[in-house]
Each structure stands twice: as C-alpha cells, then as structure tokens.
Design an enzyme around this catalytic site. Structure first.
Site, PDB file in Angstrom:
ATOM      1  N   GLY A   1       0.780  -1.242   0.000  1.00 15.94           N
ATOM      2  CA  GLY A   1       0.000   0.000   0.000  1.00 15.94           C
ATOM      3  C   GLY A   1       0.808   1.286   0.000  1.00 15.94           C
ATOM      4  O   GLY A   1       0.351   2.297   0.523  1.00 15.94           O
ATOM      5  N   SER A   2       1.989   1.291  -0.648  1.00 21.92           N
ATOM      6  CA  SER A   2       2.736   2.555  -0.675  1.00 21.92           C
ATOM      7  C   SER A   2       2.043   3.580  -1.591  1.00 21.92           C
ATOM      8  O   SER A   2       2.072   4.781  -1.316  1.00 21.92           O
ATOM      9  CB  SER A   2       4.195   2.333  -1.081  1.00 21.92           C
ATOM     10  OG  SER A   2       4.285   1.970  -2.426  1.00 21.92           O
TER      11      SER A   2
ATOM     12  N   ARG B   1     -15.485 -15.574 -10.169  1.00 20.81           N
ATOM     13  CA  ARG B   1     -15.052 -14.170 -10.263  1.00 20.81           C
ATOM     14  C   ARG B   1     -16.256 -13.236 -10.170  1.00 20.81           C
ATOM     15  O   ARG B   1     -16.200 -12.198  -9.526  1.00 20.81           O
ATOM     16  CB  ARG B   1     -14.329 -13.924 -11.595  1.00 20.81           C
ATOM     17  CG  ARG B   1     -12.913 -14.418 -11.562  1.00 20.81           C
ATOM     18  CD  ARG B   1     -12.161 -13.982 -12.810  1.00 20.81           C
ATOM     19  NE  ARG B   1     -10.874 -14.646 -12.834  1.00 20.81           N
ATOM     20  CZ  ARG B   1      -9.740 -14.118 -12.368  1.00 20.81           C
ATOM     21  NH1 ARG B   1      -9.722 -12.916 -11.855  1.00 20.81           N
ATOM     22  NH2 ARG B   1      -8.612 -14.794 -12.413  1.00 20.81           N
TER      23      ARG B   1
ATOM     24  N   ARG C   1      -5.904  -8.628  -8.530  1.00 19.60           N
ATOM     25  CA  ARG C   1      -6.937  -9.446  -9.166  1.00 19.60           C
ATOM     26  C   ARG C   1      -7.307  -8.790 -10.480  1.00 19.60           C
ATOM     27  O   ARG C   1      -7.514  -7.569 -10.525  1.00 19.60           O
ATOM     28  CB  ARG C   1      -8.224  -9.529  -8.316  1.00 19.60           C
ATOM     29  CG  ARG C   1      -8.062 -10.109  -6.954  1.00 19.60           C
ATOM     30  CD  ARG C   1      -7.557 -11.511  -6.951  1.00 19.60           C
ATOM     31  NE  ARG C   1      -8.453 -12.468  -7.603  1.00 19.60           N
ATOM     32  CZ  ARG C   1      -8.073 -13.704  -7.932  1.00 19.60           C
ATOM     33  NH1 ARG C   1      -6.841 -14.113  -7.700  1.00 19.60           N
ATOM     34  NH2 ARG C   1      -8.931 -14.521  -8.502  1.00 19.60           N
TER      35      ARG C   1
ATOM     36  N   LEU D   1      -9.845  -7.716 -12.995  1.00 19.78           N
ATOM     37  CA  LEU D   1     -11.289  -7.489 -12.930  1.00 19.78           C
ATOM     38  C   LEU D   1     -11.908  -7.807 -14.293  1.00 19.78           C
ATOM     39  O   LEU D   1     -11.305  -7.532 -15.333  1.00 19.78           O
ATOM     40  CB  LEU D   1     -11.562  -6.039 -12.541  1.00 19.78           C
ATOM     41  CG  LEU D   1     -11.124  -5.687 -11.108  1.00 19.78           C
ATOM     42  CD1 LEU D   1     -11.075  -4.180 -10.908  1.00 19.78           C
ATOM     43  CD2 LEU D   1     -12.043  -6.351 -10.074  1.00 19.78           C
TER      44      LEU D   1
ATOM     45  N   ASN E   1      -5.945   2.795 -12.640  1.00 19.26           N
ATOM     46  CA  ASN E   1      -4.932   1.853 -12.132  1.00 19.26           C
ATOM     47  C   ASN E   1      -3.551   2.458 -12.324  1.00 19.26           C
ATOM     48  O   ASN E   1      -3.350   3.284 -13.205  1.00 19.26           O
ATOM     49  CB  ASN E   1      -5.021   0.547 -12.935  1.00 19.26           C
ATOM     50  CG  ASN E   1      -3.996  -0.484 -12.491  1.00 19.26           C
ATOM     51  OD1 ASN E   1      -3.804  -0.709 -11.300  1.00 19.26           O
ATOM     52  ND2 ASN E   1      -3.326  -1.118 -13.445  1.00 19.26           N
TER      53      ASN E   1
ATOM     54  N   HIS F   1       0.420   1.383 -13.127  1.00 23.56           N
ATOM     55  CA  HIS F   1       1.186   0.262 -13.677  1.00 23.56           C
ATOM     56  C   HIS F   1       2.657   0.678 -13.771  1.00 23.56           C
ATOM     57  O   HIS F   1       2.959   1.778 -14.241  1.00 23.56           O
ATOM     58  CB  HIS F   1       0.649  -0.096 -15.064  1.00 23.56           C
ATOM     59  CG  HIS F   1       1.352  -1.255 -15.669  1.00 23.56           C
ATOM     60  ND1 HIS F   1       1.105  -2.557 -15.270  1.00 23.56           N
ATOM     61  CD2 HIS F   1       2.314  -1.322 -16.614  1.00 23.56           C
ATOM     62  CE1 HIS F   1       1.888  -3.372 -15.959  1.00 23.56           C
ATOM     63  NE2 HIS F   1       2.637  -2.654 -16.779  1.00 23.56           N
TER      64      HIS F   1
ATOM     65  N   GLN G   1       8.360   7.601  -8.456  1.00 21.10           N
ATOM     66  CA  GLN G   1       7.585   8.353  -9.461  1.00 21.10           C
ATOM     67  C   GLN G   1       6.111   7.957  -9.433  1.00 21.10           C
ATOM     68  O   GLN G   1       5.234   8.770  -9.714  1.00 21.10           O
ATOM     69  CB  GLN G   1       8.174   8.146 -10.861  1.00 21.10           C
ATOM     70  CG  GLN G   1       9.520   8.799 -11.045  1.00 21.10           C
ATOM     71  CD  GLN G   1       9.483  10.272 -10.658  1.00 21.10           C
ATOM     72  OE1 GLN G   1       8.659  11.033 -11.161  1.00 21.10           O
ATOM     73  NE2 GLN G   1      10.357  10.671  -9.753  1.00 21.10           N
ATOM     74  N   GLU G   2       5.838   6.694  -9.077  1.00 23.00           N
ATOM     75  CA  GLU G   2       4.429   6.270  -8.945  1.00 23.00           C
ATOM     76  C   GLU G   2       3.731   7.130  -7.896  1.00 23.00           C
ATOM     77  O   GLU G   2       2.579   7.532  -8.057  1.00 23.00           O
ATOM     78  CB  GLU G   2       4.345   4.797  -8.525  1.00 23.00           C
ATOM     79  CG  GLU G   2       4.832   3.827  -9.585  1.00 23.00           C
ATOM     80  CD  GLU G   2       4.645   2.366  -9.189  1.00 23.00           C
ATOM     81  OE1 GLU G   2       3.658   2.039  -8.502  1.00 23.00           O
ATOM     82  OE2 GLU G   2       5.506   1.545  -9.555  1.00 23.00           O
TER      83      GLU G   2
HETATM   84  C1  GRF Z   1       3.163  -0.876  -7.698  1.00 19.51           C
HETATM   85  O1  GRF Z   1       4.413  -1.049  -8.293  1.00 19.51           O
HETATM   86  C2  GRF Z   1       2.101  -0.676  -8.742  1.00 19.51           C
HETATM   87  O2  GRF Z   1       2.567  -0.018  -9.879  1.00 19.51           O
HETATM   88  C3  GRF Z   1       1.728  -2.089  -9.092  1.00 19.51           C
HETATM   89  O3  GRF Z   1       1.769  -2.785  -7.872  1.00 19.51           O
HETATM   90  C4  GRF Z   1       2.683  -2.142  -6.988  1.00 19.51           C
HETATM   91  C5  GRF Z   1       1.931  -1.830  -5.735  1.00 19.51           C
HETATM   92  O4  GRF Z   1       2.749  -1.300  -4.730  1.00 19.51           O
HETATM   93  N1  GRF Z   1       0.440  -2.136  -9.745  1.00 19.51           N
HETATM   94  P1  GRF Z   1       2.117  -0.672  -3.412  1.00 19.51           P
HETATM   95  O5  GRF Z   1       1.242  -1.758  -2.780  1.00 19.51           O
HETATM   96  O6  GRF Z   1       1.301   0.507  -3.808  1.00 19.51           O
HETATM   97  O7  GRF Z   1       3.271  -0.314  -2.538  1.00 19.51           O
END
Ligand code: GRF
Length: 204
Positions: A16-17, A69, A95, A97, A111, A113, A177-178
């Site tokens: 959950g970062s 599902r 998961r 969807l 989402n 990625h 960067q995310e």
């Molecule tokens: C991240 O790298 C995200 O891009 C991918 O899963 C990872 C989740 O990391 N979809 P976190 O749980 O948010 O730390």
C-alpha cells in the site's frame, strides 16, 4: 458552488505505498478527492494498517471465499455502494477485474502500472525492461478497460534505466515516481468530474 472533493475507493492487495501517497495527497485541504473506503482482497495487506492509522474505513473481501469471479465482483460492488464512490483507484490490487465489474463502473476505475504503457503490460515489468536493455522506463496511471493495461493514459512519468540497475534499484526509482503520478492523475480525474458537476448544476 461545486462540491469540493470526489469520493475514492482504493483497492489494494499488499503493502500500500501508493495508497499512502494518495492518503497524504487527500489530506491536503485543496486536493479534490477524499478516500472513503479501502478494500483489500487479502487480510494481511500492509495497506490496511496505513488506512486504519488515518481513520479510513477498511474492508477485507477475500476472493478465495467466492465460487466465481462474478460472485467476488458482486461482493465488491455491494461493499462499495454505501460509500457513494465517484472513482475506484486500483493500487497494487492483484486481481484481474472482468467486464462484469468494469462495465458497472465504466470510465470510473483507474490503475497504476509500473511501466510506460503500452510497453511492458502485465507482470514483472522491471525484469523485462532490464533484459531488453531499454534505456528508459517509468509508470503509467490509466483508465481500466477489460483489456488488461490498455485503457487511456492519464499520467506517465519517465525513469532512466542506469547501467548498474538491478530489479530492486529500478523498482525503487519507478515507485518514487508512482507516488507522484498517482495523486497527479487523481487530481486530473477529480477536477474533470467536479467541473462537470458544476456545469450541470449551473444549467439547472
Ligand atoms: C506498484 O508497483 C504498482 O505499480 C503495481 O503494484 C505495486 C503496488 O505497490 N500495480 P504498493 O502496494 O502501492 O506499494
């Protein structure tokens, strides 16, 4: 007057970062979104504790307890309804969807990625980037459509691949960067929703 914030549900499966980055952004007065519920399909997801620390309601809906599902996704929909959600943020939700869920919230699921989509869809992106000797990678926040990792891009951040990068070092720089990209994307999506709401009210 426009409502000042939209409601987000954040779906997680792990540490959950990205959820944390969204929590911190949503705590800013002028950020146009709030998290009203965090849902995990895993009871041991670290992100649940992060949400609890910030008094955000959490739900655990273990996919393994459902026969199909569709049944799992019906339970998700039923859980989300009471929270009056505008946008669903997938943040490490592991998961896939199906259209059953995605069509229910058409255009309202996003989402994150860890690659520059459309390159490196799917899992193990950093391994594949390094194996290919690519000079750049990054992350993408995109709308969710039934084809995995294929919806319209909202925000991308580019990260240079360094000569001595390992999967771990590259993943860490992309993750930084995310944490910038996800709040930016939510702000963009939320502002559009709030603006449309405002326009509708004005035309009444
Ligand atoms: C991240 O790298 C995200 O891009 C991918 O899963 C990872 C989740 O990391 N979809 P976190 O749980 O948010 O730390």
């Amino acid at each position: 007057m426009a409502a000042d914030k939209i409601n987000l549900a954040v779906l997680i499966s792990g540490r959950g970062s990205n959820l944390q980055a969204l929590i911190e952004a949503c705590e800013q007065d002028h950020f146009p979104a709030r998290i009203t519920v965090v849902i995990s399909n895993k009871s041991d997801a670290g992100g649940l504790k992060r949400a609890e620390k910030h008094d955000i309601p959490t739900l655990v809906i273990p996919h393994k307890e459902f026969a199909s599902r569709d049944a799992f996704e019906d339970a998700l929909i039923k859980a989300i309804v009471p929270y009056d959600i505008d946008v669903i943020c997938l943040a490490g939700f592991m998961r896939v969807l199906t259209p059953h869920f995605i069509d229910h919230y058409a255009g309202r699921i996003i989402n994150i990625h860890p690659s520059l989509l459309p390159d490196y869809k799917g899992l193990n992106t950093h391994e594949r980037v390094l194996k290919d000797g690519a000079s750049q990678t990054g992350c993408t926040v995109h709308y969710v459509v039934p084809d995995v990792d294929s919806g319209d891009v909202i925000v991308q951040k580019i990260v240079d691949v360094l000569p001595d990068d390992t999967v771990e070092t590259l993943a860490a720089r992309v993750l930084e960067q995310e944490h910038v990209a996800y709040p930016e994307a939510v702000a963009i999506v939320a502002s559009t929703i709030l603006q449309n709401r405002d326009n509708k009210l004005e035309s009444l």
